[in-house]
Design an enzyme around this catalytic site. Structure first.
Site, PDB file in Angstrom:
ATOM      1  CG  HIS A 192     105.553  20.762  45.564  1.00 46.75           C
ATOM      2  ND1 HIS A 192     104.697  20.712  44.481  1.00 46.75           N
ATOM      3  CD2 HIS A 192     106.688  21.352  45.109  1.00 46.75           C
ATOM      4  CE1 HIS A 192     105.292  21.244  43.422  1.00 46.75           C
ATOM      5  NE2 HIS A 192     106.509  21.634  43.775  1.00 46.75           N
ATOM      6  CE  LYS A 247     107.084  28.968  34.199  1.00 46.80           C
ATOM      7  NZ  LYS A 247     107.285  28.086  35.359  1.00 46.80           N
ATOM      8  NE  ARG A 299     112.458  17.482  41.089  1.00 45.15           N
ATOM      9  CZ  ARG A 299     111.776  18.152  40.187  1.00 45.15           C
ATOM     10  NH1 ARG A 299     110.533  17.811  39.921  1.00 45.15           N
ATOM     11  NH2 ARG A 299     112.329  19.147  39.525  1.00 45.15           N
ATOM     12  CB  SER A 322     104.226  20.967  38.794  1.00 43.32           C
ATOM     13  OG  SER A 322     104.373  21.064  40.179  1.00 43.32           O
TER      14      SER A 322
END
Ligand code: PNS
Length: 161
Positions: free
Chosen positions: A17, A41, A94, A132
């Protein structure tokens, strides 16, 4: 004044990040790192903790004159971006596997707000496998996360144990 929003969960912020923020700083005068408040979440860090951590780690990185601020937001990203008068959304990609989901979001956001551009940026190869989710999993199973997250994140994760 070119302002971008870099939205995400940042639970926790990774070196990937930070790499994207630094790259984004070459293109924008201001980047708002926007933490999504997602009541569905159960996060590792609360939004307030994530905000504190982000502010802490951003102090230590070279931003080359670009302003980086940390905020949180609820609801539609395009609405929040309009409120902040942002010109673009920055997202990191990515691998090809990220592309499908990111394309879907970018096109939906474009449909909702045609004037808002999404800019995809690639992190350094060294972070191309860092997420993460995996950082949390490896940490919780006792693995080494050195070099994947800033030292402050690791310290704060240890504090949660
Ligand atoms: O780091 P993440 O969890 O991949 O980030 C996802 C995020 C925050 C960019 C996305 O969930 C989002 O923009 N949520 C806000 C709600 C919204 O606008 N949904 C429609 C997106 S097409």
């Amino acid at each position: 004044m070119r302002r971008a929003i870099y939205p995400g969960s940042f639970d926790p912020v990774t070196n990937g990040h930070l790499d994207i923020i630094q790259r984004g700083c070459k293109l924008f005068d201001e980047i708002i790192v926007a933490i999504l408040v997602n009541p569905d979440k159960t996060p590792f860090f609360s939004v307030e903790e994530r905000r504190e951590i982000l502010n802490g780690v951003l102090k230590d990185i070279e931003q080359g004159g670009c302003k980086v601020v940390v905020e949180s937001f609820e609801g539609l990203l395009v609405q929040y971006a309009a409120e902040r008068q942002a010109n673009a959304i920055v997202r990191g990609i990515r691998a090809i596997s990220d592309y499908e989901y990111e394309l879907q979001m970018a096109l939906m956001n474009r449909r909702l707000e045609p004037s808002l551009e999404t800019v995809f940026m690639m992190p350094a190869e060294a972070y191309s496998y860092v997420s993460s989710r995996l950082v949390k999993e490896v940490f919780q199973l006792g693995g080494n996360i050195d070099g994947l997250v800033p030292p402050l994140v690791e310290q704060r994760m240890r504090g949660k144990k």
